[in-house]
Scaffold this motif. Structure first.
Motif, PDB file in Angstrom:
ATOM      1  N   GLU A  89      12.721   1.690   4.367  1.00 34.89           N
ATOM      2  CA  GLU A  89      11.603   2.179   5.178  1.00 34.89           C
ATOM      3  C   GLU A  89      11.858   1.925   6.663  1.00 34.89           C
ATOM      4  O   GLU A  89      12.583   1.020   7.035  1.00 34.89           O
TER       5      GLU A  89
ATOM      6  N   ALA B  14       2.257   6.257  -2.169  1.00 37.21           N
ATOM      7  CA  ALA B  14       3.170   7.337  -1.795  1.00 37.21           C
ATOM      8  C   ALA B  14       4.524   7.281  -2.486  1.00 37.21           C
ATOM      9  O   ALA B  14       5.017   8.294  -2.986  1.00 37.21           O
TER      10      ALA B  14
ATOM     11  N   ASP C  34       5.450  -0.592  13.900  1.00 35.97           N
ATOM     12  CA  ASP C  34       4.907   0.204  12.800  1.00 35.97           C
ATOM     13  C   ASP C  34       4.787   1.686  13.150  1.00 35.97           C
ATOM     14  O   ASP C  34       5.208   2.555  12.391  1.00 35.97           O
TER      15      ASP C  34
ATOM     16  N   ASN D  52       0.808  -1.216   0.000  1.00 35.21           N
ATOM     17  CA  ASN D  52       0.000   0.000   0.000  1.00 35.21           C
ATOM     18  C   ASN D  52       0.848   1.277   0.000  1.00 35.21           C
ATOM     19  O   ASN D  52       0.627   2.179  -0.801  1.00 35.21           O
ATOM     20  N   LEU D  53       1.840   1.354   0.895  1.00 38.99           N
ATOM     21  CA  LEU D  53       2.658   2.571   0.984  1.00 38.99           C
ATOM     22  C   LEU D  53       3.399   2.832  -0.318  1.00 38.99           C
ATOM     23  O   LEU D  53       3.464   3.982  -0.790  1.00 38.99           O
TER      24      LEU D  53
ATOM     25  N   VAL E 260      10.711  -1.278   0.659  1.00 36.99           N
ATOM     26  CA  VAL E 260       9.433  -1.066   1.341  1.00 36.99           C
ATOM     27  C   VAL E 260       8.739  -2.422   1.509  1.00 36.99           C
ATOM     28  O   VAL E 260       7.562  -2.603   1.269  1.00 36.99           O
TER      29      VAL E 260
ATOM     30  N   TYR F 139       1.040  11.707   6.493  1.00 39.03           N
ATOM     31  CA  TYR F 139       1.508  12.273   5.220  1.00 39.03           C
ATOM     32  C   TYR F 139       0.360  12.613   4.296  1.00 39.03           C
ATOM     33  O   TYR F 139       0.551  13.008   3.171  1.00 39.03           O
ATOM     34  N   ASP F 140      -0.879  12.453   4.810  1.00 46.64           N
ATOM     35  CA  ASP F 140      -2.016  12.597   3.911  1.00 46.64           C
ATOM     36  C   ASP F 140      -2.922  13.782   4.242  1.00 46.64           C
ATOM     37  O   ASP F 140      -4.078  13.813   3.873  1.00 46.64           O
TER      38      ASP F 140
END
Lengths: 371, 371
Positions: free
Chosen positions: B104, B23, B184, B18-19, B81, B266-267
């Motif tokens: 990451e 992103a 996380d 997903n990341l 990642v 970050y969103d």
């Protein structure tokens, strides 16, 4: 002494430090419906004379004549606002003299003292209430109501900070009279986490910082704590007498969250920030006198011969957590707490809000020495 | 492989969860000045083909041909990642293939793995950077600047919450791939407390809640921690994958305080609330791409042959705290940390801000399985 059924409960305020002067003594003017100030105790003669004049109270005395003066003044109830280490002694003396007791938080500095206070009040059939002003404060009661409504989902996490800068010589910086962050500020986040979650912590851990600077004499100037509750709930709080003033708590639930900021004080308006579905709504609560509602409520309990809700059990519930936190800070270990049956809960029904009043300038503020 | 001095560093993105999709892959369009996406690795053939088309990247492959494909694609650097448990293996394989590594956070799941990663990068003379996007984010850098300026007095207390609701099957809910709140989300408040105080924790304690509900498989869904620093400073944080999304930190200083809310994501845009002398000023920072600045900076370090600032040492500094917190949670005891010489500090000079970009819809979001 006045009999039960008397229209106004006659109070002695026992201790005349900063809180008594800026908040408790002035609150009687908002509690005239069923409460009356008839005596003030202080060891400081100059202060006594100034307060006698300021409040028009005839019976202003030192502690040596406590029982006799209470008798002469026909006192029904005392509001104890002495150093924490003296709460037990004056609760016992008051109960033995047949006086009802409203005692400032923390209820005492040990679990044994709290238990003795509950016992003596029982034995002498007087009411005992611990002065949790936030149990009578609108923003706080609305927070409880919101969380119990389930609108935000299950309450999962509690996080609080409460800080202020204590002045040099402040009673809260001294170990000998029960000062320190855990005893002075600890009751706020601990009590809040307990009533916002509606349960008791099962395990706690704590870091304290003794003597963060020369102001502090062998006490925890700063304390940080974690509280574990049942059903996966957890709380954290950081409190200090050595940092800029902040007073805030946040409860994060499964669907949304509530932030109260300011959250604990009595000298400003309150704000709630409620986030749900990505939107945040702000609500402001005007500044109110938080002390008069305590007097009104406690007097009503006395007049109606019923147990006050933040009773000695509520005080004990917090003190046993504080004592566990002190043990954890000393040993570097998590401390488990035995189950505690909660016999008191603040209720929205208690909500009594009076207009804000401006406290008078204290006679010699802040009281630098023990009462 | 491209030689040093080449204008654009050729990257392989290793992992397409997903990341990566929302992103990291999109960030290359903001980093074209010195960075180019030339390869994508994923174990999922369908995903690879979709990404090949979406990004026009010829070299999309599985991990079995990692070294060979990197050679064919003339890759200079990898952005790892992958699940946390694979960071070490792919850092070692990359370094041995002469590839620079942007990895990451968390850097790895053990201190030994972090040390091995630093060692292998040294031995093969490749740059190793841990992807701390907040070291390149304006609001965060302004927070560091403000605290170091002394305007708010001495920073005394750090308090943070970072929560979100993980979906069932989310990689972060699984122990076997290094999931859990501490690994996380832990790096955010730990890293923040370290750089905002400018020092390393000396003692920590932690409560975790394993399996707060059926979503979680043997991992800490929720973790609360206390961090003690030198000079009386302390921090607390509560993190969870089982509560409504909140992301905030507060630093209370001797004269005032800074609250960043949102603080870590970050969103969204960021806000600072700075209180000094009883007045609170609000400042909004627009949403920016936080990943392109990392690429631009890391490429520059490679091109200029210098050590990146959030190097492996910075990653190790956080992982050793996480490991201590895990030990504390397991033993119920405070864990002391040995002194750690910090060799990296984020600097305001690193500030590189690019316009916000809207991430594309991920191919199959969120990645429910391991890469």
């Amino acid at each position: 002494m006045a009999q039960r059924g008397t229209r106004r409960i006659r109070y002695a305020v026992v201790g005349a430090g900063n809180l008594a002067q800026v908040a408790i003594l002035p609150a009687f003017q908002n509690a005239g419906e069923n409460s009356e100030l008839v005596a003030i105790f202080s060891s400081d003669r100059t202060k006594r004379e100034a307060l006698r004049e300021q409040y028009g109270v005839e019976h202003c005395a030192g502690y040596e004549d406590f029982e006799e003066v209470c008798r002469e003044a026909e006192v029904d109830a005392v509001y104890i606002v002495l150093p924490n280490t003296l709460h037990r002694e004056f609760t016992e003396r008051s109960a033995r003299a047949g006086l009802h007791v409203l005692c400032e938080k923390p209820m005492a500095t040990t679990v044994e003292d709290c238990e003795a206070m509950i016992r003596v009040a029982d034995e002498h059939d007087v009411r005992l209430m611990v002065a949790y002003r936030l149990h009578f404060e609108e923003a706080n009661l609305r927070a409880i109501e919101l969380l119990r409504s389930g609108k935000l989902g299950d309450p999962m996490m509690f996080s609080a900070v409460m800080t202020q800068q204590a002045r040099r010589g402040d009673i809260r910086t001294r170990a000998d009279v029960g000062g320190g962050a855990l005893l002075d500020e600890g009751p706020y986040p601990i009590n809040a986490a307990r009533y916002l979650f509606g349960s008791e912590p099962t395990e706690v851990v704590c870091f304290t910082q003794e003597d963060p600077d020369a102001r502090f004499k062998g006490v925890d100037g700063t304390a940080f704590a974690l509280l574990r509750f049942s059903e996966g709930r957890m709380g954290q709080f950081g409190i200090s007498h050595a940092a800029s003033a902040v007073s805030s708590y946040r409860v994060i639930c499964s669907k949304g969250d509530l932030r109260a900021d300011p959250g604990f004080g009595y000298d400003s308006e309150r704000k709630h920030f409620v986030t749900l579905g990505g939107k945040t709504e702000e609500r402001t609560f005007a500044k109110h006198d938080q002390f008069a509602p305590e007097l009104l409520y406690f007097s009503r309990c006395i007049l109606e011969d019923r147990e006050p809700e933040p009773s000695g059990w509520e005080g004990l519930a917090d003190v046993r957590v504080i004592v566990a936190l002190q043990e954890s800070a000393r040993t570097g270990r998590a401390v488990k707490l035995a189950p505690f049956e909660r016999r008191d809960r603040p209720s929205i029904d208690q909500l009594i809000v009076r207009p804000a009043i401006e406290p008078p300038e204290p006679v010699n503020a802040p009281a630098p020495t023990v009462e």
